[in-house]
Design a protein around this motif. Structure first.
Motif, mmCIF file in Angstrom:
data_model
loop_
_atom_site.group_PDB
_atom_site.id
_atom_site.type_symbol
_atom_site.label_atom_id
_atom_site.label_comp_id
_atom_site.label_asym_id
_atom_site.label_seq_id
_atom_site.Cartn_x
_atom_site.Cartn_y
_atom_site.Cartn_z
ATOM 1 N N GLU A 49 7.637 -6.379 5.208
ATOM 2 C CA GLU A 49 7.977 -5.277 4.912
ATOM 3 C C GLU A 49 6.497 -4.872 4.240
ATOM 4 O O GLU A 49 5.919 -5.531 3.415
ATOM 5 N N VAL A 83 4.535 -2.446 1.914
ATOM 6 C CA VAL A 83 4.873 -1.705 0.875
ATOM 7 C C VAL A 83 3.438 -0.935 0.269
ATOM 8 O O VAL A 83 2.521 -1.736 -0.062
ATOM 9 N N ARG A 105 0.535 6.899 0.642
ATOM 10 C CA ARG A 105 1.504 7.076 1.417
ATOM 11 C C ARG A 105 1.180 8.033 2.621
ATOM 12 O O ARG A 105 1.796 7.853 3.867
ATOM 13 N N SER A 158 7.919 -0.184 4.241
ATOM 14 C CA SER A 158 8.936 -0.076 3.382
ATOM 15 C C SER A 158 9.213 1.507 2.877
ATOM 16 O O SER A 158 8.299 2.043 2.761
ATOM 17 N N GLU A 159 10.525 1.558 2.655
ATOM 18 C CA GLU A 159 10.596 2.805 1.854
ATOM 19 C C GLU A 159 10.425 2.909 0.417
ATOM 20 O O GLU A 159 10.162 3.945 -0.353
ATOM 21 N N ARG A 160 10.059 1.699 0.000
ATOM 22 C CA ARG A 160 9.734 1.325 -1.672
ATOM 23 C C ARG A 160 8.329 1.908 -1.829
ATOM 24 O O ARG A 160 7.536 1.799 -0.913
ATOM 25 N N GLY A 189 5.081 1.128 -3.966
ATOM 26 C CA GLY A 189 4.430 0.135 -4.899
ATOM 27 C C GLY A 189 3.799 0.864 -6.162
ATOM 28 O O GLY A 189 3.454 1.995 -5.967
ATOM 29 N N ASP A 198 5.932 -12.947 -1.075
ATOM 30 C CA ASP A 198 5.383 -11.764 -1.030
ATOM 31 C C ASP A 198 3.799 -11.859 -1.095
ATOM 32 O O ASP A 198 3.399 -12.841 -1.715
#
Length: 196
Positions: free
Chosen positions: A119, A121, A127, A149-151, A153, A167
Motif C-alpha cells: 500500500e 501511503v 494527496r 492507502s486511505e491513510r 502519512g 514497511d
C-alpha cells in the motif's frame, strides 16, 4: 536522486544571503557578549584592586572562556537553525518548483522498493499529486500490484510503502537526511567558510 545537486544548488543560491545575515547577527551577538564580559571583568578587577592580581586575572580568564563558549554555542545554534530551514525549503522547492522531477523521483523510488501488494501511503500535502491513477501507472510500469492507502502519512513528502512483511520509508525527510549526512560539512564550508 539525480536532482540532489540541483536541489542543493538551489538551496545554496537562495540561502547564501540569509546565511550571511544570520552569521553576521550571530557574530554581533558574540561580540556584544564578549564586550559585556570584558566590561564586567574590568569592573570586577577594579573592585578587587586590593586583592592579588593573580586572582583577578584567573577570574577574568575563566569569565572570558565561559563567554566564548556561550557565544560559540549561540553561533552553532543559529547555523543549525539555518541549515534546518534550508532543508525545509528544499522539500517545498521539490514539491512546488520541480514537480515533474519530484513525481519522477517518487515513481522511481516506489518501483525500486515496492513488493506486490504494498500500500502506498502519502502525506496530506501530496494527496493531490500522488493519486490512485499515479499509483496504478507506477504499478503498471514496474509490474507490481500496488494500491493507494486511505491513510495519510505524517511526513513532509514522498511516500511510505506498507507491506505484508515490512514497511519502507521513501519519504523526502529520509532522502534529505541521507543527503544531509553526505554534504553537511560541505554546506557549512560554503555557507560559513568553515571546515566541518
Amino acid at each position: 536522486m539525480n536532482d540532489k545537486q540541483a536541489i542543493i544548488d538551489k538551496i545554496l543560491g537562495d540561502a547564501e544571503q540569509a546565511a550571511q545575515d544570520n552569521l553576521a547577527r550571530a557574530e554581533e551577538t558574540a561580540r556584544e557578549m564578549t564586550e559585556r564580559a570584558q566590561a564586567e571583568a574590568d569592573r570586577y578587577c577594579a573592585q578587587q584592586a586590593d586583592k592579588p592580581a593573580a586572582v583577578a586575572d584567573e577570574w577574568k580568564t575563566r569569565r572570558a572562556t565561559v563567554d566564548r563558549l556561550d557565544a560559540r554555542k549561540h553561533a552553532l545554534s543559529v547555523k543549525k537553525q539555518l541549515i534546518d530551514e534550508l532543508y525545509a525549503q528544499a522539500v517545498e522547492t521539490l514539491r512546488n518548483d520541480r514537480r515533474e522531477a519530484y513525481l519522477h523521483w517518487i515513481a522511481r523510488a516506489i518501483a525500486a522498493a515496492a513488493d506486490d501488494g504494498d500500500e502506498v501511503v502519502v502525506c496530506e500535502a501530496d494527496r493531490k499529486i500522488v493519486t490512485a491513477k499515479f499509483v496504478r501507472s507506477v504499478a503498471s510500469d514496474c509490474g507490481k500490484s500496488l494500491t493507494l492507502s486511505e491513510r495519510v502519512g505524517n511526513f513532509a513528502g514522498g511516500v511510505t510503502l506498507v507491506g505484508k512483511y515490512c514497511d519502507k520509508n521513501l519519504t523526502v525527510e529520509s532522502e534529505l537526511q541521507l543527503s544531509r549526512d553526505d554534504c553537511e560539512a560541505r554546506l557549512e564550508q560554503i555557507l560559513f567558510g568553515e571546515k566541518g
